[in-house]
Design an enzyme around this catalytic site. Structure first.
Site, PDB file in Angstrom:
ATOM      1  CB  SER A  54      26.666  24.307 -11.185  1.00  0.00           C
ATOM      2  OG  SER A  54      27.219  23.312 -12.028  1.00  0.00           O
ATOM      3  CD  GLU A 191      32.488  24.779  -4.980  1.00  0.00           C
ATOM      4  OE1 GLU A 191      31.928  23.660  -5.016  1.00  0.00           O
ATOM      5  OE2 GLU A 191      31.964  25.819  -5.411  1.00  0.00           O
TER       6      GLU A 191
HETATM    7  O1  KIV Z   1      27.752  21.495  -9.408  1.00  0.00           O
HETATM    8  C1  KIV Z   1      28.914  21.759  -9.758  1.00  0.00           C
HETATM    9  O2  KIV Z   1      29.164  22.354 -10.819  1.00  0.00           O
HETATM   10  C2  KIV Z   1      30.003  21.375  -8.870  1.00  0.00           C
HETATM   11  C3  KIV Z   1      31.362  21.904  -9.192  1.00  0.00           C
HETATM   12  C4  KIV Z   1      31.479  23.327  -8.796  1.00  0.00           C
HETATM   13  C5  KIV Z   1      32.430  21.078  -8.617  1.00  0.00           C
HETATM   14  O3  KIV Z   1      29.796  20.688  -7.926  1.00  0.00           O
END
Ligand code: KIV
Length: 273
Positions: A54, A191
């Site tokens: 993310s 998720e």
């Molecule tokens: O990349 C991320 O932040 C994630 C979370 C949403 C679990 O995989």
């Protein structure tokens, strides 16, 4: 020699996460991508820090998680690791660095572990990534799974809506979760799936299940730090609880700074050499 012993900070391990599930203690996990924020959340008592892909969205401004590279993930992860004294640091293997073959998945994991000093890797998918999970584990690298909404497959899904509402997809998710546990994953992220399905998965597995938009009856929760701190103002999914309004606080502070500089009230007599 001083009679005062330095207070030792005990590191969280994958074994401790398992013990936490066994005794019913919930696991608190957040993302972080840089030294300064990782230092704050580590000393505030977070159990697991996820250097999530993310970062592609919240740090680099991309629309999806797909563009982030392995080098960029390693850069973020090594900054986080330097700050952390207690939390377990888990790093996402980014899109395009494990799907090709189990050998590629192993090489990517080894680069993450060697070059960042992180403690574990996370990858998206179930039966499709079985060989890669086994290969990585055989090298002694702990692996965390990720099922439900898997953002690296966003162009296959087409939307970021709740996954596994239909019976067929829910059954596959439960089978995949069991498979990942059998392979040896130390934990699993779920998720954006129905809370009842997440409860079922958590009850069926021995390993800790960490939810994001998966209801309360799992073994822990994870949020993207920028979302829970109210930095990303426009992102408002139902599952998100905001614990601060950093967007407002930072905006107010910058307004005041601009005002002070323009009014020549900063710096003052005490603030100069
Ligand atoms: O990349 C991320 O932040 C994630 C979370 C949403 C679990 O995989």
């Amino acid at each position: 020699m001083s009679i005062h012993k330095k207070q030792e900070i005990k590191r969280i391990t994958t074994h401790q996460l398992q013990e936490m599930k066994n005794r019913g203690e919930k696991i608190a996990m957040l993302t972080a991508y840089d030294y300064s924020m990782a230092k704050i959340i580590d000393s505030a008592g977070i159990d697991v820090i996820l250097v999530g892909d993310s970062a592609s969205n919240v740090m680099a401004g991309n629309e999806t998680t797909l563009p982030i590279t392995l080098d960029q993930m390693i850069y973020h992860a090594s900054s986080v690791v330097k700050a952390v004294k207690r939390a377990l640091v888990v790093v996402d293997i980014p899109f395009g660095y494990y799907q090709g073959s189990s050998g590629e998945a192993l090489r990517s994991s080894i680069r993450i572990m060697k070059e960042s000093g992180a403690h574990a890797v996370k990858m998206e998918g179930g039966s499709e990534v079985k060989d890669s999970v086994l290969r990585i584990l055989s090298a002694g690298v702990p692996v965390m799974g990720h099922l439900g909404l898997t953002p690296q497959s966003i162009y296959k899904f087409g939307t970021y809506t709740v996954r596994a509402k239909e019976e067929g997809e829910a059954n596959k998710l439960l089978d995949d979760a069991k498979l990942l546990e059998e392979c040896g994953c130390f934990g699993l992220v779920l998720e954006k799936i129905p809370a009842e399905l997440a409860r079922k998965v958590s009850a069926a597995l021995k390993i800790p299940v960490i939810g994001i938009g998966a209801g309360p009856e799992v073994d822990g929760q994870v949020l993207v730090m920028q979302d829970m701190l109210g930095i990303t103002k426009e992102f408002k999914p139902r599952f998100l609880r905001r614990y601060a309004d950093l967007h407002g606080i930072v905006t107010g502070a910058v307004h005041k700074y601009v005002e002070d500089v323009k009014a020549k009230s900063f710096p003052n007599e005490e603030e100069k050499y």
